[in-house]
Design an enzyme around this catalytic site. Structure first.
Site, mmCIF file in Angstrom:
data_model
loop_
_atom_site.group_PDB
_atom_site.id
_atom_site.type_symbol
_atom_site.label_atom_id
_atom_site.label_comp_id
_atom_site.label_asym_id
_atom_site.label_seq_id
_atom_site.Cartn_x
_atom_site.Cartn_y
_atom_site.Cartn_z
ATOM 1 N N GLY A 13 -47.043 19.050 -14.445
ATOM 2 C CA GLY A 13 -48.057 19.686 -15.425
ATOM 3 C C GLY A 13 -49.166 20.063 -14.640
ATOM 4 O O GLY A 13 -49.180 20.429 -13.336
ATOM 5 N N GLU A 14 -50.408 20.369 -15.058
ATOM 6 C CA GLU A 14 -51.763 20.234 -14.374
ATOM 7 C C GLU A 14 -51.600 21.767 -14.002
ATOM 8 O O GLU A 14 -52.360 21.966 -12.999
ATOM 9 C CB GLU A 14 -51.991 19.475 -13.381
ATOM 10 C CG GLU A 14 -52.015 17.857 -13.801
ATOM 11 C CD GLU A 14 -51.740 17.065 -12.687
ATOM 12 O OE1 GLU A 14 -51.788 17.469 -11.337
ATOM 13 O OE2 GLU A 14 -51.166 15.749 -12.815
ATOM 14 N N GLY A 15 -50.767 22.715 -14.424
ATOM 15 C CA GLY A 15 -50.858 24.105 -13.887
ATOM 16 C C GLY A 15 -50.060 24.473 -12.739
ATOM 17 O O GLY A 15 -49.853 25.395 -12.179
ATOM 18 N N ARG A 17 -54.082 16.332 -6.067
ATOM 19 C CA ARG A 17 -52.951 16.749 -6.884
ATOM 20 C C ARG A 17 -52.244 17.846 -6.351
ATOM 21 O O ARG A 17 -52.670 18.832 -5.578
ATOM 22 C CB ARG A 17 -53.475 16.777 -8.056
ATOM 23 C CG ARG A 17 -54.002 15.678 -8.910
ATOM 24 C CD ARG A 17 -53.242 14.370 -9.001
ATOM 25 N NE ARG A 17 -52.199 14.832 -10.098
ATOM 26 C CZ ARG A 17 -51.127 13.832 -10.094
ATOM 27 N NH1 ARG A 17 -51.062 12.724 -9.395
ATOM 28 N NH2 ARG A 17 -50.307 14.082 -10.939
#
Length: 367
Positions: free
Chosen positions: A322-324, A99
Protein backbone atom coordinates in the site's frame (compact mmCIF):
# COMPACT_ATOMS: atom_id res chain seq x y z
CA UNK A 1 -28.59 22.69 3.40
CA UNK A 2 -25.46 21.61 1.57
CA UNK A 3 -24.29 23.66 -1.40
CA UNK A 4 -22.32 20.69 -2.77
CA UNK A 5 -23.90 19.28 -5.92
CA UNK A 6 -22.10 16.16 -7.08
CA UNK A 7 -23.95 16.22 -10.41
CA UNK A 8 -21.85 19.24 -11.38
CA UNK A 9 -18.85 16.94 -11.88
CA UNK A 10 -20.64 15.17 -14.73
CA UNK A 11 -20.77 18.47 -16.63
CA UNK A 12 -17.32 19.69 -15.60
CA UNK A 13 -15.35 16.57 -16.53
CA UNK A 14 -14.49 16.18 -20.20
CA UNK A 15 -12.81 13.22 -21.83
CA UNK A 16 -9.15 13.52 -22.87
CA UNK A 17 -8.92 15.15 -26.32
CA UNK A 18 -9.88 12.55 -28.93
CA UNK A 19 -8.53 14.62 -31.81
CA UNK A 20 -5.14 14.92 -30.14
CA UNK A 21 -5.13 11.17 -29.53
CA UNK A 22 -5.72 10.55 -33.24
CA UNK A 23 -2.85 12.90 -34.06
CA UNK A 24 -0.66 10.99 -31.61
CA UNK A 25 -1.63 7.69 -33.25
CA UNK A 26 -0.81 9.11 -36.69
CA UNK A 27 2.58 10.30 -35.44
CA UNK A 28 3.23 6.87 -33.96
CA UNK A 29 2.54 5.25 -37.34
CA UNK A 30 5.23 7.45 -38.91
CA UNK A 31 7.94 6.56 -36.41
CA UNK A 32 10.75 4.19 -37.29
CA UNK A 33 9.63 1.43 -34.89
CA UNK A 34 6.48 -0.31 -36.20
CA UNK A 35 3.26 0.49 -34.32
CA UNK A 36 2.40 -2.20 -31.79
CA UNK A 37 5.99 -3.33 -31.33
CA UNK A 38 6.23 -1.41 -28.05
CA UNK A 39 3.10 -3.03 -26.62
CA UNK A 40 1.23 -1.01 -24.00
CA UNK A 41 3.83 1.74 -24.20
CA UNK A 42 2.17 2.83 -27.45
CA UNK A 43 -1.23 3.13 -25.75
CA UNK A 44 0.28 4.90 -22.75
CA UNK A 45 2.01 7.49 -24.90
CA UNK A 46 -1.16 8.18 -26.88
CA UNK A 47 -3.28 8.34 -23.71
CA UNK A 48 -0.88 10.82 -22.12
CA UNK A 49 -0.83 12.97 -25.25
CA UNK A 50 -4.64 13.13 -25.18
CA UNK A 51 -4.61 13.97 -21.46
CA UNK A 52 -2.07 16.76 -22.04
CA UNK A 53 -3.69 17.92 -25.27
CA UNK A 54 -0.24 17.94 -26.89
CA UNK A 55 1.56 16.17 -29.76
CA UNK A 56 4.34 15.32 -29.36
CA UNK A 57 3.62 14.39 -25.77
CA UNK A 58 5.44 16.38 -23.09
CA UNK A 59 7.64 14.58 -20.54
CA UNK A 60 6.21 14.00 -17.06
CA UNK A 61 8.48 16.38 -15.15
CA UNK A 62 6.61 17.23 -11.95
CA UNK A 63 4.95 14.06 -10.63
CA UNK A 64 3.86 13.88 -7.00
CA UNK A 65 2.88 11.14 -4.58
CA UNK A 66 -0.21 12.14 -2.60
CA UNK A 67 -1.24 9.94 0.33
CA UNK A 68 -4.47 10.48 2.26
CA UNK A 69 -4.25 9.16 5.83
CA UNK A 70 -6.82 8.00 8.36
CA UNK A 71 -7.67 5.50 11.06
CA UNK A 72 -10.85 3.43 10.87
CA UNK A 73 -12.86 2.41 13.92
CA UNK A 74 -13.64 -0.98 12.40
CA UNK A 75 -10.01 -1.94 13.07
CA UNK A 76 -11.07 -2.43 16.71
CA UNK A 77 -12.59 -5.74 15.60
CA UNK A 78 -9.20 -7.20 14.78
CA UNK A 79 -9.65 -7.05 11.00
CA UNK A 80 -6.11 -5.79 10.47
CA UNK A 81 -2.72 -7.18 11.41
CA UNK A 82 -1.84 -3.72 12.71
CA UNK A 83 -3.27 -2.36 15.99
CA UNK A 84 -6.29 -0.09 15.73
CA UNK A 85 -5.31 3.57 15.66
CA UNK A 86 -1.73 2.98 14.52
CA UNK A 87 -1.89 4.64 11.09
CA UNK A 88 -0.25 7.75 12.54
CA UNK A 89 2.92 5.70 13.10
CA UNK A 90 2.92 4.70 9.44
CA UNK A 91 2.40 8.32 8.40
CA UNK A 92 5.37 9.43 10.52
CA UNK A 93 7.54 6.71 9.01
CA UNK A 94 6.59 7.89 5.52
CA UNK A 95 7.49 11.47 6.43
CA UNK A 96 10.78 10.36 8.01
CA UNK A 97 11.72 8.37 4.90
CA UNK A 98 11.50 4.88 6.33
CA UNK A 99 8.64 3.32 4.35
CA UNK A 100 8.92 1.61 0.92
CA UNK A 101 7.17 4.51 -0.81
CA UNK A 102 9.69 6.90 0.77
CA UNK A 103 12.65 4.89 -0.53
CA UNK A 104 11.20 4.61 -4.03
CA UNK A 105 10.26 8.28 -4.13
CA UNK A 106 13.81 9.29 -3.17
CA UNK A 107 15.25 7.06 -5.87
CA UNK A 108 12.87 8.45 -8.48
CA UNK A 109 13.13 12.06 -7.31
CA UNK A 110 9.41 12.37 -6.60
CA UNK A 111 8.12 14.43 -3.64
CA UNK A 112 5.67 12.75 -1.24
CA UNK A 113 2.74 14.57 0.34
CA UNK A 114 0.81 13.12 3.30
CA UNK A 115 -2.66 14.55 4.03
CA UNK A 116 -4.09 13.68 7.45
CA UNK A 117 -7.86 13.38 7.24
CA UNK A 118 -8.66 11.25 10.30
CA UNK A 119 -5.55 9.91 12.03
CA UNK A 120 -6.13 8.82 15.62
CA UNK A 121 -3.45 11.00 17.20
CA UNK A 122 -2.85 14.46 18.59
CA UNK A 123 -2.54 16.74 15.54
CA UNK A 124 0.29 18.54 17.31
CA UNK A 125 2.52 15.51 16.78
CA UNK A 126 2.51 15.98 13.00
CA UNK A 127 3.59 18.91 10.80
CA UNK A 128 1.04 21.66 10.22
CA UNK A 129 1.00 21.13 6.45
CA UNK A 130 0.02 17.49 7.06
CA UNK A 131 -2.86 18.09 9.49
CA UNK A 132 -4.43 21.29 8.17
CA UNK A 133 -7.17 19.44 6.27
CA UNK A 134 -8.04 17.04 9.12
CA UNK A 135 -11.78 16.47 9.59
CA UNK A 136 -11.85 14.36 12.76
CA UNK A 137 -9.84 11.97 14.89
CA UNK A 138 -10.53 8.47 13.53
CA UNK A 139 -13.64 7.32 11.65
CA UNK A 140 -16.61 5.49 13.16
CA UNK A 141 -17.00 1.71 13.37
CA UNK A 142 -18.88 1.09 10.15
CA UNK A 143 -20.39 -2.27 11.12
CA UNK A 144 -22.59 -0.56 13.76
CA UNK A 145 -22.36 3.19 13.17
CA UNK A 146 -21.66 5.77 10.49
CA UNK A 147 -18.05 6.52 9.69
CA UNK A 148 -18.79 10.25 9.50
CA UNK A 149 -21.58 12.74 9.93
CA UNK A 150 -22.99 14.23 6.73
CA UNK A 151 -21.16 17.49 7.51
CA UNK A 152 -17.85 15.69 8.04
CA UNK A 153 -18.26 13.75 4.81
CA UNK A 154 -18.81 16.96 2.88
CA UNK A 155 -15.86 18.65 4.59
CA UNK A 156 -13.61 15.69 3.73
CA UNK A 157 -14.80 15.61 0.12
CA UNK A 158 -14.17 19.34 -0.22
CA UNK A 159 -10.72 18.90 1.31
CA UNK A 160 -9.89 16.38 -1.40
CA UNK A 161 -11.06 18.84 -4.05
CA UNK A 162 -8.91 21.55 -2.48
CA UNK A 163 -5.82 19.32 -2.43
CA UNK A 164 -6.32 18.52 -6.13
CA UNK A 165 -6.53 22.23 -6.90
CA UNK A 166 -3.39 22.90 -4.85
CA UNK A 167 -1.48 20.27 -6.79
CA UNK A 168 -2.72 21.41 -10.20
CA UNK A 169 -1.99 25.06 -9.37
CA UNK A 170 1.55 24.20 -8.25
CA UNK A 171 2.37 22.59 -11.60
CA UNK A 172 2.01 18.91 -10.70
CA UNK A 173 1.55 17.11 -14.03
CA UNK A 174 0.76 13.61 -12.72
CA UNK A 175 -0.24 12.25 -9.30
CA UNK A 176 0.49 8.84 -7.78
CA UNK A 177 -2.43 8.41 -5.38
CA UNK A 178 -2.33 6.17 -2.31
CA UNK A 179 -3.52 5.82 1.28
CA UNK A 180 -2.02 5.40 4.72
CA UNK A 181 -4.64 3.70 6.86
CA UNK A 182 -5.44 0.94 9.33
CA UNK A 183 -8.82 -0.64 8.64
CA UNK A 184 -9.07 1.13 5.29
CA UNK A 185 -9.23 -2.06 3.22
CA UNK A 186 -12.31 -3.15 5.20
CA UNK A 187 -14.14 0.09 4.38
CA UNK A 188 -12.96 -0.25 0.78
CA UNK A 189 -14.34 -3.78 0.61
CA UNK A 190 -17.75 -2.55 1.71
CA UNK A 191 -17.82 0.16 -0.96
CA UNK A 192 -16.77 -2.24 -3.72
CA UNK A 193 -19.26 -4.92 -2.66
CA UNK A 194 -22.06 -2.38 -2.42
CA UNK A 195 -21.37 -0.76 -5.79
CA UNK A 196 -20.76 -4.05 -7.60
CA UNK A 197 -23.70 -5.84 -6.01
CA UNK A 198 -21.65 -8.72 -4.66
CA UNK A 199 -21.18 -10.56 -1.35
CA UNK A 200 -18.65 -9.77 1.36
CA UNK A 201 -16.61 -12.93 0.80
CA UNK A 202 -15.94 -11.94 -2.83
CA UNK A 203 -14.15 -8.71 -1.88
CA UNK A 204 -12.50 -9.60 1.42
CA UNK A 205 -8.73 -9.73 1.13
CA UNK A 206 -5.91 -10.14 3.64
CA UNK A 207 -4.47 -6.62 3.56
CA UNK A 208 -0.94 -5.35 3.11
CA UNK A 209 0.32 -7.03 6.29
CA UNK A 210 -1.43 -10.35 5.76
CA UNK A 211 -4.00 -11.44 8.34
CA UNK A 212 -4.62 -15.05 9.39
CA UNK A 213 -7.77 -17.05 8.73
CA UNK A 214 -9.54 -16.00 11.94
CA UNK A 215 -8.91 -12.32 11.25
CA UNK A 216 -10.10 -12.85 7.67
CA UNK A 217 -13.38 -14.26 8.98
CA UNK A 218 -13.79 -11.30 11.34
CA UNK A 219 -13.10 -8.95 8.44
CA UNK A 220 -15.60 -10.74 6.22
CA UNK A 221 -18.26 -10.49 8.95
CA UNK A 222 -17.54 -6.78 9.45
CA UNK A 223 -17.90 -6.13 5.72
CA UNK A 224 -21.12 -8.15 5.66
CA UNK A 225 -22.60 -6.13 8.54
CA UNK A 226 -21.50 -2.81 7.07
CA UNK A 227 -22.88 -3.86 3.70
CA UNK A 228 -26.35 -4.08 5.21
CA UNK A 229 -25.98 -0.47 6.29
CA UNK A 230 -24.62 0.61 2.91
CA UNK A 231 -27.29 -0.74 0.61
CA UNK A 232 -30.09 1.68 1.64
CA UNK A 233 -27.93 4.72 0.75
CA UNK A 234 -26.47 3.51 -2.56
CA UNK A 235 -28.24 6.27 -4.48
CA UNK A 236 -26.38 9.03 -2.59
CA UNK A 237 -22.63 8.67 -2.98
CA UNK A 238 -21.75 11.29 -0.35
CA UNK A 239 -24.05 9.61 2.16
CA UNK A 240 -22.51 6.25 1.22
CA UNK A 241 -19.05 7.61 2.08
CA UNK A 242 -20.39 8.98 5.36
CA UNK A 243 -22.07 5.68 6.24
CA UNK A 244 -19.38 3.12 5.41
CA UNK A 245 -16.38 5.05 4.11
CA UNK A 246 -14.25 7.43 6.14
CA UNK A 247 -12.71 10.87 5.95
CA UNK A 248 -9.70 9.66 3.97
CA UNK A 249 -11.90 7.80 1.47
CA UNK A 250 -14.25 10.77 1.04
CA UNK A 251 -11.27 13.05 0.46
CA UNK A 252 -9.75 10.69 -2.12
CA UNK A 253 -13.07 10.60 -3.98
CA UNK A 254 -13.17 14.38 -4.15
CA UNK A 255 -9.50 14.45 -5.16
CA UNK A 256 -10.04 12.02 -8.03
CA UNK A 257 -12.99 13.96 -9.40
CA UNK A 258 -11.32 17.36 -9.17
CA UNK A 259 -8.15 15.98 -10.74
CA UNK A 260 -10.26 14.95 -13.72
CA UNK A 261 -11.82 18.41 -13.82
CA UNK A 262 -8.33 19.93 -13.83
CA UNK A 263 -7.14 17.41 -16.46
CA UNK A 264 -4.42 16.10 -14.14
CA UNK A 265 -3.68 12.38 -14.73
CA UNK A 266 -3.65 10.05 -11.73
CA UNK A 267 -2.05 6.63 -11.19
CA UNK A 268 -4.18 4.60 -8.78
CA UNK A 269 -2.58 2.43 -6.11
CA UNK A 270 -4.38 -0.40 -4.30
CA UNK A 271 -7.86 -1.45 -3.19
CA UNK A 272 -8.60 1.63 -1.07
CA UNK A 273 -7.92 4.02 -3.94
CA UNK A 274 -9.76 1.72 -6.38
CA UNK A 275 -12.84 1.77 -4.14
CA UNK A 276 -12.81 5.58 -4.08
CA UNK A 277 -12.39 5.61 -7.85
CA UNK A 278 -15.45 3.38 -8.15
CA UNK A 279 -17.49 5.85 -6.09
CA UNK A 280 -16.16 8.70 -8.24
CA UNK A 281 -17.14 6.84 -11.40
CA UNK A 282 -20.71 6.64 -10.08
CA UNK A 283 -20.67 10.41 -9.71
CA UNK A 284 -19.08 11.23 -13.09
CA UNK A 285 -18.82 8.45 -15.67
CA UNK A 286 -16.06 10.15 -17.71
CA UNK A 287 -13.69 10.51 -14.75
CA UNK A 288 -11.91 7.12 -15.16
CA UNK A 289 -10.57 8.26 -18.54
CA UNK A 290 -8.06 10.36 -16.55
CA UNK A 291 -6.76 7.48 -14.41
CA UNK A 292 -4.32 4.62 -14.80
CA UNK A 293 -4.35 1.50 -12.64
CA UNK A 294 -0.76 1.31 -11.44
CA UNK A 295 -0.59 -2.32 -10.40
CA UNK A 296 -2.42 -5.44 -9.30
CA UNK A 297 -2.13 -5.67 -5.52
CA UNK A 298 -3.73 -9.10 -5.30
CA UNK A 299 -6.68 -7.78 -3.28
CA UNK A 300 -9.94 -9.23 -4.67
CA UNK A 301 -11.78 -5.96 -4.06
CA UNK A 302 -9.30 -4.06 -6.20
CA UNK A 303 -9.66 -6.54 -9.06
CA UNK A 304 -13.46 -6.24 -8.86
CA UNK A 305 -13.36 -2.44 -8.89
CA UNK A 306 -10.86 -2.17 -11.74
CA UNK A 307 -12.85 -4.64 -13.82
CA UNK A 308 -15.99 -2.56 -13.31
CA UNK A 309 -14.13 0.56 -14.48
CA UNK A 310 -12.41 -1.29 -17.37
CA UNK A 311 -8.96 -0.33 -16.07
CA UNK A 312 -6.12 -2.80 -16.65
CA UNK A 313 -3.20 -2.68 -14.20
CA UNK A 314 0.15 -1.69 -15.68
CA UNK A 315 2.17 -3.97 -13.38
CA UNK A 316 1.61 -7.27 -11.58
CA UNK A 317 4.42 -7.78 -9.08
CA UNK A 318 2.35 -8.78 -6.05
CA UNK A 319 3.13 -5.55 -4.16
CA UNK A 320 0.69 -5.41 -1.24
CA UNK A 321 2.31 -2.86 1.05
CA UNK A 322 0.00 0.00 0.00
CA UNK A 323 0.99 3.63 0.65
CA UNK A 324 1.31 4.27 -3.08
CA UNK A 325 4.40 2.07 -3.46
CA UNK A 326 2.98 -0.24 -6.15
CA UNK A 327 1.59 2.65 -8.17
CA UNK A 328 4.87 4.55 -7.88
CA UNK A 329 6.65 1.60 -9.50
CA UNK A 330 4.49 2.22 -12.59
CA UNK A 331 5.60 5.86 -12.92
CA UNK A 332 8.87 5.09 -14.79
CA UNK A 333 6.82 3.07 -17.28
CA UNK A 334 4.60 6.08 -17.99
CA UNK A 335 7.64 8.34 -18.27
CA UNK A 336 9.29 5.86 -20.64
CA UNK A 337 6.18 5.80 -22.82
CA UNK A 338 6.20 9.60 -22.99
CA UNK A 339 9.89 9.68 -23.95
CA UNK A 340 9.48 7.08 -26.70
CA UNK A 341 6.40 8.78 -28.13
CA UNK A 342 8.14 12.16 -28.23
CA UNK A 343 11.71 11.26 -29.16
CA UNK A 344 11.61 8.34 -31.57
CA UNK A 345 12.41 9.76 -35.04
CA UNK A 346 9.94 9.55 -37.87
CA UNK A 347 10.62 7.67 -41.09
CA UNK A 348 12.05 9.67 -43.93
CA UNK A 349 9.69 10.13 -46.87
CA UNK A 350 10.97 9.29 -50.38
CA UNK A 351 12.43 12.34 -52.09
CA UNK A 352 10.15 13.73 -54.77
CA UNK A 353 13.11 14.88 -56.87
CA UNK A 354 14.17 11.29 -57.55
CA UNK A 355 10.75 10.31 -58.84
CA UNK A 356 10.60 13.34 -61.14
CA UNK A 357 13.99 12.49 -62.59
CA UNK A 358 12.90 8.92 -63.29
CA UNK A 359 9.73 10.17 -65.05
CA UNK A 360 11.78 12.58 -67.18
CA UNK A 361 14.19 9.77 -68.11
CA UNK A 362 11.30 7.58 -69.23
CA UNK A 363 9.92 10.37 -71.38
CA UNK A 364 13.34 10.92 -72.94
CA UNK A 365 13.70 7.25 -73.82
CA UNK A 366 10.27 7.24 -75.49
CA UNK A 367 11.17 10.21 -77.64
Amino acid sequence: MSSLNLDDFTDLIERPDGGVRRDAEARRERQIVPPGSLGRLDDLGEWLAAAQGAVPVRPVEQPRVVLFAGDHGVAELGVSARPAGSAAELAREVLEGGRPVSVLARRLGVPVRVVDMALDCDPGTLPEDVVRHRVRRGSGRIDIEDALTAEEAEAAFRAGVAVADEEADSGTDLVVLGDVSVGGTTAAGVLVAALCGTDASVVTGRGGLAIDDLAWMRKCAAIRDALRRARPVLGDQLQLLATVGGADLAAMTGFLLQSAVRKMPVILDGVVVAACALVAQRIAFRAPDWWLAGHNSGEPGQAKALDRMALEPLLDHGVKVGEGAGALLALPLVQAAAALAAELPEQEEPEKADSVTEEQAEVGETE
